[in-house]
Write an enzyme that holds these catalytic residues in place. Structure first.
Site, short mmCIF file in Angstrom:
data_model
loop_
_atom_site.label_atom_id
_atom_site.label_comp_id
_atom_site.label_asym_id
_atom_site.label_seq_id
_atom_site.Cartn_x
_atom_site.Cartn_y
_atom_site.Cartn_z
N HIS A 121 20.90 32.02 36.60
CA HIS A 121 21.84 32.77 37.45
C HIS A 121 21.12 33.37 38.65
O HIS A 121 19.90 33.52 38.67
CB HIS A 121 22.54 33.87 36.66
CG HIS A 121 21.59 34.90 36.10
ND1 HIS A 121 20.91 34.70 34.92
CD2 HIS A 121 21.18 36.12 36.57
CE1 HIS A 121 20.15 35.75 34.68
NE2 HIS A 121 20.29 36.63 35.66
N HIS A 148 16.51 34.50 31.38
CA HIS A 148 15.81 35.41 30.48
C HIS A 148 15.67 34.78 29.10
O HIS A 148 16.53 34.01 28.67
CB HIS A 148 16.55 36.74 30.39
CG HIS A 148 16.84 37.35 31.72
ND1 HIS A 148 15.84 37.76 32.58
CD2 HIS A 148 18.00 37.61 32.36
CE1 HIS A 148 16.39 38.26 33.68
NE2 HIS A 148 17.70 38.16 33.57
N GLU A 190 22.10 40.40 29.71
CA GLU A 190 22.65 41.37 30.65
C GLU A 190 24.12 41.08 30.92
O GLU A 190 24.63 39.98 30.64
CB GLU A 190 21.86 41.39 31.95
CG GLU A 190 21.80 40.07 32.68
CD GLU A 190 20.78 40.06 33.83
OE1 GLU A 190 21.11 39.57 34.92
OE2 GLU A 190 19.65 40.56 33.63
N GLN A 238 17.09 32.88 38.28
CA GLN A 238 16.29 33.27 37.12
C GLN A 238 17.05 33.11 35.81
O GLN A 238 18.27 32.95 35.80
CB GLN A 238 15.86 34.73 37.27
CG GLN A 238 17.03 35.70 37.38
CD GLN A 238 16.56 37.11 37.72
OE1 GLN A 238 16.56 37.99 36.86
NE2 GLN A 238 16.19 37.34 38.98
N ARG A 265 11.54 32.84 36.53
CA ARG A 265 12.14 32.51 37.82
C ARG A 265 12.14 31.01 38.06
O ARG A 265 11.24 30.30 37.64
CB ARG A 265 11.41 33.24 38.95
CG ARG A 265 11.59 34.76 38.86
CD ARG A 265 10.82 35.50 39.95
NE ARG A 265 11.05 36.94 39.82
CZ ARG A 265 10.35 37.75 39.02
NH1 ARG A 265 9.37 37.24 38.28
NH2 ARG A 265 10.63 39.03 38.96
#
Length: 408
Positions: A268, A104, A139, A102, A287
């Site tokens: 990642h 972001h 993240e 996935q 995804r």
């Protein structure tokens, strides 16, 4: 009630890829658990907010606490930027199996994507909805145990070497595609080709690639770890184009205390291990594969970053004796690690909201006004912005992690 320093009661998320031991052991519960436990959430996510434990034994949602006093709980600067929303979410993540491949979106991509899906009338809870909110979701993951991951596109010259070393006849044209243009554009072209292959082509190509990986491992080739990972993913996700995409990514093994930062567009997948994860308080995920969930290839291509090379492994910058901070450019969060031998202490200061979790030992937290709270292994605490300075005293050898808003 003015919440300043209170223990938290947190939700455990039971995803299928989780562990039946890691989170339960941290929280002092019997193992193995009946079902996998994947994530322990600490924060004010609307889907599963933490609850502060009140002096009378009752509990109050952290969402309600923040809504009732955003300036006092978050601090004026944080509240002005984020409203009553806590900008970060802290997790313990325990992966027994691989998560989906996935990426972001950036803040701009999320805002435009969210607005476009709203205009199109896609329900917010639809399984084909990409954007649940208009926010970015960077993240950082810090290893508690040895932690295995795929993250970021590997240097294309190295990837070309890997691909050409695989003796799979039908895969040779794809290997030559990157070898002829070993740069970000070549990676984009190869990735796009692999991820859009029709299922009939995948059903022919994947078995050849997996057989070639078996041979590479038997012959002790230099890409042993990469090939073993592809074999594991191919067994778990037969016929999935994400297995081929995994060949293009850096294969990482983090030791305890090491971390990686995953900005917008970084492709990642977490493979195995337990770590402390901090992320922006968002649900936006695009995804690529290794999942039965919705994959939107055109939208994924819009957000992916094909810049390539080794991922930087962060070990933390010692900002005070016993206090290490993982610096990133992210405005939503910052993660720190406190490690103290028995009897030692460190003062931590911050003008915004803080969450701390103890992952080893026991510590006594003392505020500037004299309030004291003992934090044991697996316990976490909410520290409001109007309690900016806390003395952490190690009652025994102790390790804690601290989440705060970013400092940009």
């Amino acid at each position: 009630m003015s919440v300043r320093v209170e223990l938290l009661h947190n939700a455990v998320r039971p995803y299928a890829w989780g562990s039946r031991t890691a989170i339960a052991e941290l929280l002092g519960r019997p193992v193995p658990t009946p079902h996998p436990e994947a994530e322990l959430w600490m924060g004010a996510h609307p889907g599963d907010p933490s609850h502060v434990v009140c002096p009378d034994g009752g509990r109050r949602s952290l969402l309600d606490v923040l809504a009732g006093d955003p300036d006092g709980q978050l601090g004026a600067a944080c509240a002005q930027r984020w409203g009553s929303r806590l900008p970060f979410l802290l997790k313990i993540l325990a992966a027994e199996e691989a998560l989906s491949l996935q990426a972001h979106p950036s803040a701009e991509q999320a805002a435009s994507g969210f607005a476009a899906e709203d205009r199109a009338g896609v329900p917010i809870d639809s399984p084909i909805r990409n954007y649940k909110d208009p926010s970015a979701k960077p993240e950082l993951i810090c290893a508690l145990t040895e932690f295995h991951a795929l993250a970021g596109f590997r240097d294309p010259h190295r990837t070309a070497t890997l691909l050409t070393s695989l003796e799979a006849p039908d895969f040779a044209p794809y290997a030559r595609l990157l070898a002829a243009q070993p740069d970000a554009d070549g990676l984009r072209a190869l990735f796009t080709t692999l991820i859009t292959l029709p299922q009939t082509a995948l059903d022919v190509l994947l078995p050849q690639v997996l057989d070639a990986c078996v041979l590479h491992v038997k012959e002790h080739g230099e890409f042993d770890a990469e090939c073993r990972t592809v074999l594991e993913l191919g067994e778990a996700y037969p016929g999935d184009a994400g297995v081929l995409a995994a060949l293009l990514l850096n294969r990482l093994v983090l030791r305890p205390g090491e971390a990686i930062y995953l900005p917008a567009g970084n492709l990642h997948a977490y493979l195995h291990g337990t770590g402390v994860e901090i992320l922006a308080n968002s649900d936006n995920v695009l995804r690529c594969g290794l999942t039965p969930k919705h994959v939107d290839v055109p939208e994924l291509m819009r957000v992916l970053d094909f810049r390539c090379g080794d991922m930087e492994v962060l070990t933390g910058e010692e900002s005070a004796p016993g206090l290490w901070t993982y610096r990133t450019p992210c405005p939503e969060f910052e993660l720190s690690r406190v490690e103290l031998e028995s009897g030692l202490e460190v003062r931590v200061d911050h003008g915004g909201p803080q969450i701390m979790i103890c992952t080893e030992g026991r510590a006594t937290l003392t505020t500037v006004r004299g309030d004291r709270l003992v934090l044991g292994r697996g316990e976490s605490v909410w520290l409001a912005a109007h309690e900016p300075a806390v003395l952490v005293h190690a009652d025994e050898r102790t390790r804690l992690f601290r989440a705060t808003a970013g400092t940009d």
